[in-house]
Design a protein around this motif. Structure first.
Motif, PDB file in Angstrom:
ATOM      1  N   UNK A 131       0.801  -1.232   0.000  1.00  0.00           N
ATOM      2  CA  UNK A 131       0.000   0.000   0.000  1.00  0.00           C
ATOM      3  C   UNK A 131       0.831   1.279   0.000  1.00  0.00           C
ATOM      4  N   UNK A 132       2.091   1.203   0.425  1.00  0.00           N
ATOM      5  CA  UNK A 132       2.920   2.402   0.479  1.00  0.00           C
ATOM      6  C   UNK A 132       3.423   2.826  -0.896  1.00  0.00           C
ATOM      7  N   UNK A 133       3.304   1.934  -1.876  1.00  0.00           N
ATOM      8  CA  UNK A 133       3.892   2.198  -3.181  1.00  0.00           C
ATOM      9  C   UNK A 133       2.887   2.635  -4.232  1.00  0.00           C
ATOM     10  N   UNK A 134       1.601   2.734  -3.834  1.00  0.00           N
ATOM     11  CA  UNK A 134       0.570   2.992  -4.840  1.00  0.00           C
ATOM     12  C   UNK A 134      -0.405   4.071  -4.385  1.00  0.00           C
ATOM     13  N   UNK A 135      -0.969   4.784  -5.366  1.00  0.00           N
ATOM     14  CA  UNK A 135      -1.958   5.813  -5.068  1.00  0.00           C
ATOM     15  C   UNK A 135      -3.182   5.189  -4.414  1.00  0.00           C
ATOM     16  N   UNK A 136      -3.677   5.844  -3.379  1.00  0.00           N
ATOM     17  CA  UNK A 136      -4.850   5.338  -2.698  1.00  0.00           C
ATOM     18  C   UNK A 136      -4.570   4.236  -1.714  1.00  0.00           C
ATOM     19  N   UNK A 137      -3.331   3.764  -1.647  1.00  0.00           N
ATOM     20  CA  UNK A 137      -2.905   2.715  -0.705  1.00  0.00           C
ATOM     21  C   UNK A 137      -3.539   1.365  -0.989  1.00  0.00           C
TER      22      UNK A 137
ATOM     23  N   UNK B 198      -5.571  -3.342  -7.307  1.00  0.00           N
ATOM     24  CA  UNK B 198      -6.603  -4.272  -7.725  1.00  0.00           C
ATOM     25  C   UNK B 198      -5.976  -5.471  -8.412  1.00  0.00           C
ATOM     26  N   UNK B 199      -4.701  -5.347  -8.785  1.00  0.00           N
ATOM     27  CA  UNK B 199      -4.009  -6.397  -9.534  1.00  0.00           C
ATOM     28  C   UNK B 199      -2.913  -7.055  -8.696  1.00  0.00           C
ATOM     29  N   UNK B 200      -2.976  -6.875  -7.379  1.00  0.00           N
ATOM     30  CA  UNK B 200      -1.955  -7.441  -6.505  1.00  0.00           C
ATOM     31  C   UNK B 200      -2.566  -7.987  -5.235  1.00  0.00           C
ATOM     32  N   UNK B 201      -1.850  -7.828  -4.136  1.00  0.00           N
ATOM     33  CA  UNK B 201      -2.324  -8.349  -2.856  1.00  0.00           C
ATOM     34  C   UNK B 201      -3.617  -7.678  -2.395  1.00  0.00           C
ATOM     35  N   UNK B 202      -3.858  -6.466  -2.859  1.00  0.00           N
ATOM     36  CA  UNK B 202      -5.060  -5.746  -2.463  1.00  0.00           C
ATOM     37  C   UNK B 202      -6.317  -6.167  -3.201  1.00  0.00           C
ATOM     38  N   UNK B 203      -6.182  -7.013  -4.219  1.00  0.00           N
ATOM     39  CA  UNK B 203      -7.338  -7.423  -5.011  1.00  0.00           C
ATOM     40  C   UNK B 203      -8.514  -7.958  -4.201  1.00  0.00           C
ATOM     41  N   UNK B 204      -8.283  -8.830  -3.189  1.00  0.00           N
ATOM     42  CA  UNK B 204      -9.407  -9.357  -2.416  1.00  0.00           C
ATOM     43  C   UNK B 204     -10.141  -8.304  -1.591  1.00  0.00           C
TER      44      UNK B 204
ATOM     45  N   UNK C 207     -16.136  -2.568  -8.769  1.00  0.00           N
ATOM     46  CA  UNK C 207     -15.805  -1.283  -9.382  1.00  0.00           C
ATOM     47  C   UNK C 207     -16.863  -0.944 -10.423  1.00  0.00           C
ATOM     48  N   UNK C 208     -16.972   0.340 -10.698  1.00  0.00           N
ATOM     49  CA  UNK C 208     -17.829   0.824 -11.776  1.00  0.00           C
ATOM     50  C   UNK C 208     -16.962   1.712 -12.655  1.00  0.00           C
ATOM     51  N   UNK C 209     -16.662   1.215 -13.852  1.00  0.00           N
ATOM     52  CA  UNK C 209     -15.767   1.929 -14.751  1.00  0.00           C
ATOM     53  C   UNK C 209     -14.679   1.011 -15.254  1.00  0.00           C
ATOM     54  N   UNK C 210     -13.627   1.605 -15.780  1.00  0.00           N
ATOM     55  CA  UNK C 210     -12.540   0.853 -16.396  1.00  0.00           C
ATOM     56  C   UNK C 210     -11.553   0.364 -15.338  1.00  0.00           C
ATOM     57  N   UNK C 211     -11.414  -0.953 -15.205  1.00  0.00           N
ATOM     58  CA  UNK C 211     -10.485  -1.465 -14.197  1.00  0.00           C
ATOM     59  C   UNK C 211      -9.040  -1.154 -14.545  1.00  0.00           C
ATOM     60  N   UNK C 212      -8.722  -0.949 -15.832  1.00  0.00           N
ATOM     61  CA  UNK C 212      -7.353  -0.566 -16.196  1.00  0.00           C
ATOM     62  C   UNK C 212      -6.985   0.775 -15.567  1.00  0.00           C
ATOM     63  N   UNK C 213      -7.968   1.670 -15.472  1.00  0.00           N
ATOM     64  CA  UNK C 213      -7.708   2.964 -14.864  1.00  0.00           C
ATOM     65  C   UNK C 213      -7.331   2.838 -13.406  1.00  0.00           C
ATOM     66  N   UNK C 214      -7.886   1.822 -12.722  1.00  0.00           N
ATOM     67  CA  UNK C 214      -7.544   1.597 -11.321  1.00  0.00           C
ATOM     68  C   UNK C 214      -6.113   1.077 -11.205  1.00  0.00           C
ATOM     69  N   UNK C 215      -5.683   0.281 -12.161  1.00  0.00           N
ATOM     70  CA  UNK C 215      -4.293  -0.191 -12.189  1.00  0.00           C
ATOM     71  C   UNK C 215      -3.344   0.973 -12.421  1.00  0.00           C
ATOM     72  N   UNK C 216      -3.827   1.986 -13.155  1.00  0.00           N
ATOM     73  CA  UNK C 216      -3.007   3.173 -13.349  1.00  0.00           C
ATOM     74  C   UNK C 216      -2.887   3.665 -14.771  1.00  0.00           C
ATOM     75  N   UNK C 217      -3.497   2.926 -15.730  1.00  0.00           N
ATOM     76  CA  UNK C 217      -3.432   3.352 -17.127  1.00  0.00           C
ATOM     77  C   UNK C 217      -4.641   2.780 -17.853  1.00  0.00           C
ATOM     78  N   UNK C 218      -5.551   3.640 -18.278  1.00  0.00           N
ATOM     79  CA  UNK C 218      -6.767   3.194 -18.961  1.00  0.00           C
ATOM     80  C   UNK C 218      -6.471   2.920 -20.430  1.00  0.00           C
ATOM     81  N   UNK C 219      -6.543   1.662 -20.827  1.00  0.00           N
ATOM     82  CA  UNK C 219      -6.278   1.312 -22.225  1.00  0.00           C
ATOM     83  C   UNK C 219      -7.331   1.873 -23.178  1.00  0.00           C
ATOM     84  N   UNK C 220      -8.627   1.827 -22.834  1.00  0.00           N
ATOM     85  CA  UNK C 220      -9.605   2.448 -23.738  1.00  0.00           C
ATOM     86  C   UNK C 220      -9.383   3.953 -23.916  1.00  0.00           C
TER      87      UNK C 220
END
Length: 213
Positions: free
Chosen positions: A160-166, A169-175, A180-193
């Protein structure tokens, strides 16, 4: 051939591009994010979260463009992409926590609640006709109601110390992200669409950036 340069040290953003068939060049900016935000707030007043992340994404790209590695200094085939993410909760915006104590306090506030993860994207076209454009991806995130023990265990991993929002969604914090409502890529940090849309505005179809293209 057009090449994409990612102005970010984020392994998650690079991994997102790689999974989408794009192998970007990478150059990391030296932007003082707090100073950029302070200067903008002094000039324009309180920034909307979606505008704040866009401003930082732009600052990162412009910094990298001014300090390109020698082997890219004269390149005329580059598209530079910068991104920045923040979590909005109760009107406040949160980037990376400063330390474990802040991450723990953040999660005790976030658990069982809903926030919005904003990711700003800024694209600079350094080819024949230079251009700059940007947009923000915003995704609503519902957090699970974690116990204190779960929060302590998660913070102890350091993730959590290395990412925005602590959170991730694609690592240990996924569970710990219920939906989510919207593009999950944006939560990872880069929206492909959204990247596809920005590239389309400068006449670059995303398949042209695929490694096999």
């Amino acid at each position: 051939m057009t090449r994409l340069l990612l102005a970010s040290a984020s392994p998650a953003r690079r991994a997102t591009l790689l999974a989408a068939g794009i192998d970007p060049l990478v150059a990391v900016s030296a932007v003082d994010e707090e100073a950029v935000l302070r200067a903008a707030q002094e000039r324009f007043g309180t920034l909307d979260p979606a505008d704040a992340v866009l401003l930082l994404a732009q600052a990162k790209v412009e910094d990298v463009a001014r300090n390109l590695p020698e082997d890219l200094d004269d390149a005329d085939d580059l598209l530079l992409l910068g991104c920045d993410s923040m979590l909005e909760l109760d009107g406040e915006i949160y980037g990376k926590p400063a330390d474990a104590a802040e991450a723990t306090a953040r999660w005790r506030t976030m658990r069982g609640r809903t926030g919005v993860l904003h990711t700003g994207h800024w694209l600079m076209d350094e080819r024949d006709v230079p251009a700059m454009l940007g947009a923000t991806s915003s995704t609503t995130v519902r957090f699970a109601d974690l116990s204190d023990d779960e929060i302590d265990a998660y913070v102890a991993t350091g993730e959590p110390l290395a990412v925005a929002g602590a959170f991730t969604i694609d690592g240990l914090g996924g569970p710990f992200v219920e939906r989510i409502e919207g593009d999950h890529h944006g939560v990872v940090g880069l929206s492909l669409p959204l990247l596809r849309e920005l590239l389309g505005e400068v006449g670059v179809p995303i398949p042209s950036l695929w490694r096999h293209a």
